[in-house]
Write a protein that holds these residues in place. Structure first.
Motif, short mmCIF file in Angstrom:
data_model
loop_
_atom_site.label_atom_id
_atom_site.label_comp_id
_atom_site.label_asym_id
_atom_site.label_seq_id
_atom_site.Cartn_x
_atom_site.Cartn_y
_atom_site.Cartn_z
N ALA A 268 -3.42 -6.06 7.06
CA ALA A 268 -2.67 -5.08 6.27
C ALA A 268 -1.17 -5.17 6.55
N LYS A 269 -0.40 -5.13 5.48
CA LYS A 269 1.06 -5.07 5.56
C LYS A 269 1.45 -3.76 4.88
N TYR A 270 2.29 -2.98 5.56
CA TYR A 270 2.62 -1.65 5.09
C TYR A 270 4.08 -1.54 4.65
N ARG B 114 -10.36 3.10 6.05
CA ARG B 114 -10.17 4.20 7.01
C ARG B 114 -8.92 3.97 7.85
N ASN B 115 -8.70 2.74 8.28
CA ASN B 115 -7.50 2.42 9.05
C ASN B 115 -6.25 2.66 8.23
N ASP B 116 -6.28 2.29 6.95
CA ASP B 116 -5.13 2.54 6.07
C ASP B 116 -4.90 4.04 5.90
N MET B 117 -5.97 4.78 5.74
CA MET B 117 -5.84 6.22 5.55
C MET B 117 -5.31 6.89 6.81
N GLN B 118 -5.74 6.42 7.96
CA GLN B 118 -5.23 6.98 9.21
C GLN B 118 -3.75 6.64 9.37
N ARG B 119 -3.36 5.44 8.99
CA ARG B 119 -1.94 5.05 9.03
C ARG B 119 -1.13 5.94 8.09
N LEU B 120 -1.67 6.21 6.91
CA LEU B 120 -1.01 7.09 5.95
C LEU B 120 -0.74 8.45 6.59
N PRO C 169 7.68 15.96 -2.14
CA PRO C 169 8.31 16.38 -0.88
C PRO C 169 7.75 15.72 0.38
N PHE C 170 7.17 14.55 0.24
CA PHE C 170 6.66 13.82 1.41
C PHE C 170 6.68 12.33 1.12
N GLN C 171 6.60 11.55 2.19
CA GLN C 171 6.51 10.09 2.07
C GLN C 171 5.54 9.59 3.14
N PHE C 172 5.06 8.36 2.96
CA PHE C 172 4.08 7.80 3.89
C PHE C 172 4.05 6.29 3.72
N ASP C 173 3.41 5.61 4.67
CA ASP C 173 3.22 4.16 4.59
C ASP C 173 1.96 3.86 3.80
N ILE C 174 2.04 2.79 3.01
CA ILE C 174 0.90 2.37 2.19
C ILE C 174 0.71 0.87 2.32
N ASN C 175 -0.52 0.43 2.25
CA ASN C 175 -0.87 -0.99 2.30
C ASN C 175 -0.35 -1.68 1.05
N ASP C 176 0.27 -2.86 1.22
CA ASP C 176 0.80 -3.61 0.08
C ASP C 176 -0.29 -4.03 -0.91
N ASP C 177 -1.54 -4.17 -0.45
CA ASP C 177 -2.63 -4.58 -1.32
C ASP C 177 -3.18 -3.43 -2.16
N LYS D 214 -10.46 -4.69 -4.82
CA LYS D 214 -11.39 -5.65 -4.23
C LYS D 214 -12.53 -4.97 -3.50
N MET D 215 -12.28 -3.75 -3.01
CA MET D 215 -13.29 -3.03 -2.24
C MET D 215 -13.96 -1.92 -3.04
N LYS D 216 -13.50 -1.72 -4.27
CA LYS D 216 -14.02 -0.65 -5.12
C LYS D 216 -13.93 0.70 -4.41
N ALA D 217 -12.75 0.97 -3.87
CA ALA D 217 -12.51 2.22 -3.14
C ALA D 217 -11.21 2.86 -3.61
N THR D 218 -11.15 4.17 -3.49
CA THR D 218 -9.94 4.92 -3.83
C THR D 218 -9.74 6.04 -2.82
N ILE D 219 -8.50 6.17 -2.36
CA ILE D 219 -8.10 7.31 -1.54
C ILE D 219 -7.43 8.30 -2.48
#
Length: 187
Positions: free
Chosen positions: A40-42, A174-180, A50-58, A75-80
């Motif tokens: 993952a590259k963020y 889950r790792n991306d969501m925790q990073r977010l 009124p907020f900002q966060f890191d997101i995966n480039d993919d 690719k993973m058929k997932a949505t946060i």
């Protein structure tokens, strides 16, 4: 006559012996599908909300209404799904709703692990939930400053909940969501 019988038996024994010298056939072991995902590259995502966060480039992010977002992993058929609400002396109700949403999955979940989150520098406080088992969502969180902002997030897969099948993708998202959640900053 005995010589004929002995000759026939000898030929029969040679045929049986020759045909039994084949290599033993063994079944091939079952193979397992290996799912490798890119590292993952963020990048920081910021807009008028009124907020900002890191997101995966993919991931593909799309703004919904009222500063809500859908972060899709095709690719993973997932949505946060991210929702935002302002706090108007209703922090208790917002916390209760966020916790209720998580514990509605207790029927299908094997375990729900709570991980408190505190970032005093950014004034972000919350809880990250890891839901193990065949629940509809395997990760959820809420984050707040307790005064003005309240953000919730949950991940859903577009597949029948089978924890063993989606586990590699679920761990990645889950790792991306925790990073977010950990990089969430109020403006």
């Amino acid at each position: 006559m005995n010589k004929i019988i002995i000759g026939c038996l000898s030929i029969l024994m040679l045929v049986i012996f020759a045909s039994s010298c084949k290599k033993e056939v063994l079944p091939k072991p079952a193979s397992q599908l290996r799912l490798d995902y890119p590292v993952a590259k963020y990048a920081t995502f910021s807009n008028h909300c009124p907020f900002q966060f890191d997101i995966n480039d993919d991931a593909i992010i799309k703004e919904d209404k009222n500063c809500g977002f859908s972060i899709t992993y095709p690719k993973m058929k997932a949505t946060i799904y991210i929702t935002y609400k302002t706090v108007n002396n209703n922090i208790d109700a917002l916390l209760r709703d966020a916790q209720k949403l998580t514990y509605e999955h207790v029927i299908k979940a094997d375990d729900i692990l709570e991980q408190p989150f505190i970032n005093k520098n950014q004034k972000v406080y919350g809880m990250f939930y890891r839901v193990d088992g065949n629940a509809a969502t395997n990760s959820q969180f809420y984050a707040t400053d307790s005064v003005k902002h309240f953000v919730t997030g949950s991940v859903y897969f577009y597949a029948k909940p089978n924890y063993d099948s989606v586990m590699p993708a679920a761990s990645y998202v889950r790792n991306d969501m925790q990073r977010l959640m950990e990089t969430l900053k109020w403006k």
